[in-house]
Design a protein around this motif. Structure first.
Motif, short mmCIF file in Angstrom:
data_model
loop_
_atom_site.label_atom_id
_atom_site.label_comp_id
_atom_site.label_asym_id
_atom_site.label_seq_id
_atom_site.Cartn_x
_atom_site.Cartn_y
_atom_site.Cartn_z
N HIS A 36 -5.82 16.50 2.39
CA HIS A 36 -4.51 16.45 1.89
C HIS A 36 -3.86 15.67 0.46
O HIS A 36 -4.17 14.24 0.21
CB HIS A 36 -4.14 15.51 3.44
CG HIS A 36 -3.95 15.90 4.65
ND1 HIS A 36 -2.85 16.81 5.29
CD2 HIS A 36 -5.12 16.29 5.47
CE1 HIS A 36 -3.29 16.73 6.43
NE2 HIS A 36 -4.34 16.95 6.65
N GLU A 71 1.45 18.60 0.79
CA GLU A 71 1.91 19.01 1.17
C GLU A 71 3.43 18.57 0.70
O GLU A 71 3.40 17.77 -0.16
CB GLU A 71 2.16 18.78 2.92
CG GLU A 71 0.87 16.88 2.82
CD GLU A 71 0.76 16.50 3.82
OE1 GLU A 71 0.55 18.16 4.93
OE2 GLU A 71 -0.43 16.30 4.30
N PHE A 81 2.97 14.23 3.01
CA PHE A 81 1.86 13.47 3.35
C PHE A 81 1.37 11.95 3.30
O PHE A 81 0.63 11.84 3.71
CB PHE A 81 1.11 13.15 1.65
CG PHE A 81 0.17 12.73 0.62
CD1 PHE A 81 -1.30 13.09 1.55
CD2 PHE A 81 0.19 11.69 0.34
CE1 PHE A 81 -2.05 12.57 0.92
CE2 PHE A 81 -1.30 10.87 0.03
CZ PHE A 81 -2.20 11.15 0.32
N TRP A 115 0.83 11.63 6.88
CA TRP A 115 -0.11 11.63 7.09
C TRP A 115 -1.13 10.34 6.98
O TRP A 115 -2.07 10.13 7.27
CB TRP A 115 -0.67 13.08 6.69
CG TRP A 115 -1.41 12.97 6.99
CD1 TRP A 115 -3.14 13.44 7.83
CD2 TRP A 115 -3.47 12.87 5.71
NE1 TRP A 115 -4.16 14.06 7.38
CE2 TRP A 115 -4.22 13.34 6.76
CE3 TRP A 115 -3.51 12.17 4.71
CZ2 TRP A 115 -5.55 12.52 5.96
CZ3 TRP A 115 -4.49 11.62 4.50
CH2 TRP A 115 -5.53 12.22 4.61
#
Ligand code: CUA
Length: 330
Positions: free
Chosen positions: A132, A203, A208, A211
């Motif tokens: 990510h 993202e 992010f 996450w």
């Protein structure tokens, strides 16, 4: 239409490579057209005609020979120049990076394993196969390997780079548009090479950060585990016990869960602390669904020939319980 190809670049690094490719293709195409054109013209214009005798014999035209030596030389020098420029734009190289790395909050370490990718963030997050990153932010990635040479390649995001045991190589990783970008190991590294896939999930910064926050939680205070749809809390609890009973933790780490005799932090196989939050399993082999997890546990080698994960000959109940536990690790 271009999909995940190099011709659909999503970062300045990939753009530099794509531009270089297109430029050299245009130059090559020009050369082919000139050669083919002259060849066609001369073979028609100077073809053998009936009644024609021996043509006049000439030996060497100095001006022409100088021209066709100097022109390709200059062309190659120019191509060399733009290649060096593309290399500078697409890769941090070995030396310039050390200083930058120390100050860069966007640091990542990627470690190649047979056959999966370990991904470590500066924040301490340890995950696998799915990277990510926030859109538009440049990460400095340090790459190495624990076993054989692998090669990291996400065509839309930048160059290909080898992961070499005992050595660290560096890469810039950046994506300027949100999306999922597929990559793969591009150096043959053994039986599981073809299933050593990875994906970049770019993202917005807020997503992010959320996450990363979630990944930093040590997952299972077991009571917090929520069973996936169709499974019960009792099955999750039984799955935890099975996970501790079988030698799973000799290879896989789950933060907050320790089994007797297991190493403090096993890194032989992917960290499973947040396994349920990943999109795919077995390094991109199949999507992360309960049915696939069950199929994987039942016979890993069937889905990924050569994989180091053993087949534990689990029965149907054990498969359900372990699936419930693993999928609840979010
Ligand atoms: Cu790793 Cu091919």
């Amino acid at each position: 239409m271009l999909g995940h190809s190099v011709l659909n670049p999503m970062s300045p690094q990939a753009l530099a490579i794509s531009n270089l490719f297109i430029l050299t293709m245009i130059v090559s195409l020009g050369i082919i057209l000139i050669i083919a054109g002259v060849l066609t013209y001369t073979s028609i214009r100077f073809r053998r005609r009936p009644g024609q005798g021996e043509p006049p014999q000439t030996f060497g035209i100095t001006k022409l020979e100088i021209a066709w030596t100097v022109a390709p030389f200059l062309l190659l020098v120019a191509v060399f120049g733009v290649t060096v420029q593309a290399m500078r734009l697409s890769s941090p190289g070995q030396i310039s990076i050390s200083a930058a790395e120390a100050h860069n909050p966007h640091r990542l370490t990627v470690i190649g394993h047979q056959w999966w990718w370990q991904v470590r963030y500066a924040s301490g997050v340890d995950t696998a196969n799915e990277i990510h990153i926030p859109v538009g932010q440049r990460f400095v990635v340090a790459l190495t390997s624990v076993d054989v040479i692998h090669s990291f390649w996400v065509p839309q995001c930048g160059p290909k780079i080898d992961l070499v045991p005992g050595q660290t190589n560096y890469l810039w990783l950046e994506c300027d548009r949100a999306g999922v970008y597929n990559g793969a190991c591009s150096e043959y590294c053994g039986a599981g090479h073809a299933w050593m896939l990875l994906r970049i999930i770019a993202e917005p910064q807020a997503r992010f950060s959320a996450w990363e926050q979630a990944q930093r939680r040590a997952a299972p205070a077991t009571a917090r585990l929520h069973p996936p749809a169709g499974y019960s809390a009792r099955e999750v609890a039984a799955g935890v016990r099975l996970f501790q009973y079988f030698p799973c933790q000799s290879c896989h780490n789950v933060d907050g869960l320790r089994s007797n005799g297991a190493p403090a932090r096993a890194e032989v196989a992917p960290d499973l602390t947040h396994f349920g939050s990943r999109q795919a399993l077995a390094a991109g082999r199949i999507g992360n669904t309960p049915a696939h997890v069950t199929a994987w546990l039942a016979n890993p080698d069937k889905l990924k020939p050569g994989v180091h994960m053993p087949n534990f000959q689990l029965d149907q109940t054990q498969l359900r319980d372990l699936t419930a536990f693993l999928e609840s690790l979010r």
